[in-house]
Motif scaffolding. Structure first.
Motif, short mmCIF file in Angstrom:
data_model
loop_
_atom_site.label_atom_id
_atom_site.label_comp_id
_atom_site.label_asym_id
_atom_site.label_seq_id
_atom_site.Cartn_x
_atom_site.Cartn_y
_atom_site.Cartn_z
N UNK A 266 -7.92 11.68 -20.65
CA UNK A 266 -8.25 11.14 -21.27
C UNK A 266 -6.77 10.37 -22.04
N UNK A 267 -6.01 9.67 -21.45
CA UNK A 267 -4.75 9.49 -22.19
C UNK A 267 -5.02 9.17 -24.03
N UNK A 268 -4.54 9.80 -24.61
CA UNK A 268 -4.23 9.40 -26.25
C UNK A 268 -3.40 9.21 -27.14
N UNK A 269 -3.21 8.94 -27.80
CA UNK A 269 -1.93 9.03 -28.89
C UNK A 269 -2.73 9.71 -30.31
N UNK A 270 -1.61 10.71 -31.23
CA UNK A 270 -2.55 11.27 -31.98
C UNK A 270 -2.02 9.91 -33.05
N UNK A 271 -2.25 10.57 -34.20
CA UNK A 271 -2.10 9.84 -35.23
C UNK A 271 -0.27 9.88 -35.91
N UNK A 272 0.39 11.14 -35.01
CA UNK A 272 1.65 10.79 -35.84
C UNK A 272 2.28 10.52 -33.92
N UNK A 273 1.83 10.18 -33.51
CA UNK A 273 2.53 8.77 -32.28
C UNK A 273 2.67 9.25 -30.94
N UNK A 274 2.13 10.48 -30.82
CA UNK A 274 2.44 11.74 -29.64
C UNK A 274 1.62 11.06 -28.65
N UNK A 275 1.96 10.68 -27.45
CA UNK A 275 1.21 10.27 -26.08
C UNK A 275 0.87 11.83 -25.54
N UNK A 276 -0.09 11.49 -25.77
CA UNK A 276 -0.90 12.93 -24.09
C UNK A 276 -1.64 12.73 -23.47
N UNK A 277 -1.86 13.70 -22.27
CA UNK A 277 -3.14 13.55 -21.56
C UNK A 277 -4.71 14.79 -22.43
N UNK A 278 -5.30 14.76 -22.85
CA UNK A 278 -6.51 15.12 -22.46
C UNK A 278 -6.60 17.04 -21.34
N UNK A 279 -6.69 17.85 -22.34
CA UNK A 279 -7.08 18.94 -20.83
C UNK A 279 -8.22 19.67 -20.83
N UNK A 280 -8.14 19.44 -22.83
CA UNK A 280 -9.70 20.12 -22.18
C UNK A 280 -10.53 20.27 -24.14
N UNK A 281 -11.85 20.00 -24.45
CA UNK A 281 -12.31 19.99 -25.40
C UNK A 281 -13.20 21.12 -25.71
N UNK A 282 -13.07 21.29 -27.22
CA UNK A 282 -13.61 22.11 -27.72
C UNK A 282 -14.13 22.21 -29.11
N UNK A 283 -15.14 22.92 -29.90
CA UNK A 283 -15.65 21.26 -30.99
C UNK A 283 -15.02 21.30 -31.66
N UNK A 284 -14.09 21.76 -32.40
CA UNK A 284 -12.98 20.84 -32.96
C UNK A 284 -11.60 20.46 -32.55
N UNK A 285 -11.51 21.05 -31.96
CA UNK A 285 -9.97 21.07 -31.76
C UNK A 285 -9.80 20.07 -30.16
N UNK A 286 -8.75 19.38 -29.57
CA UNK A 286 -8.64 19.12 -28.42
C UNK A 286 -6.69 19.51 -27.72
N UNK A 287 -6.69 20.27 -26.97
CA UNK A 287 -5.35 20.58 -26.20
C UNK A 287 -5.34 19.53 -25.06
N UNK A 288 -3.92 18.83 -25.62
CA UNK A 288 -3.41 17.90 -25.12
C UNK A 288 -1.64 18.19 -23.75
N UNK A 289 -1.90 17.44 -22.90
CA UNK A 289 -0.38 17.79 -22.17
C UNK A 289 0.04 16.94 -22.25
N UNK A 290 1.51 16.76 -23.75
CA UNK A 290 2.59 16.23 -23.29
C UNK A 290 3.44 16.21 -23.32
N UNK A 291 4.10 17.26 -21.95
CA UNK A 291 4.90 16.78 -20.80
C UNK A 291 4.51 17.70 -19.57
N UNK A 292 4.97 18.01 -18.75
CA UNK A 292 4.40 18.62 -17.89
C UNK A 292 4.20 20.45 -17.82
#
Length: 121
Positions: A59-85
């Motif tokens: 999933x491509x997402x936007x954070x509340x701070x305006x950072x675009x990234x792609x979801x790499x992994x999802x845990x219980x309360x955290x999300x791992x985003x890839x913001x650049x290669x």
């Protein structure tokens, strides 16, 4: 002087029905505040929680701070985003503001099949 006492007495004695009016106004004010402010906020919060719980890899997402990234992994309360290669950052789920593009996932009722090349000898 007698006349002013009569007018004052008449103004004081007519307050039987008027004492209920301020209570009704306060109740009306709280009712309007509930339907105009509290209820829509609860609806937005439920929608945000549903969106954040449906996050998945790709999933491509936007954070509340305006950072675009792609979801790499999802845990219980955290999300791992890839913001650049090769650059991955960890965010709390509530920090995800919206999903820009949702990754395609196989439906639950469809069997998952992998592309296998069959070679005949």
């Amino acid at each position: 002087m007698g006349r002013s006492h009569t007018v004052l007495y008449a103004a004081q004695s007519g307050g039987g029905a008027g004492s209920l009016t301020p209570i009704l106004m306060i109740a009306l004010l709280f009712g309007v505040m509930y339907f105009m402010m509290i209820r829509p906020q609860q609806k937005r919060r439920r929608e945000a929680e549903a969106m954040q719980s449906a996050l998945g890899p790709g999933d491509e997402v936007v954070t509340i701070g305006g950072l675009y990234g792609t979801v790499v992994g999802v845990e219980d309360d955290t999300v791992l985003l890839e913001v650049a290669p090769g650059v991955q950052t960890r965010y709390a789920r509530p920090a995800i503001a919206r999903v820009v593009t949702r990754a395609e996932r196989p439906e639950a009722d469809e069997p998952v099949t992998e592309d296998v090349e069959v070679v005949k000898e």
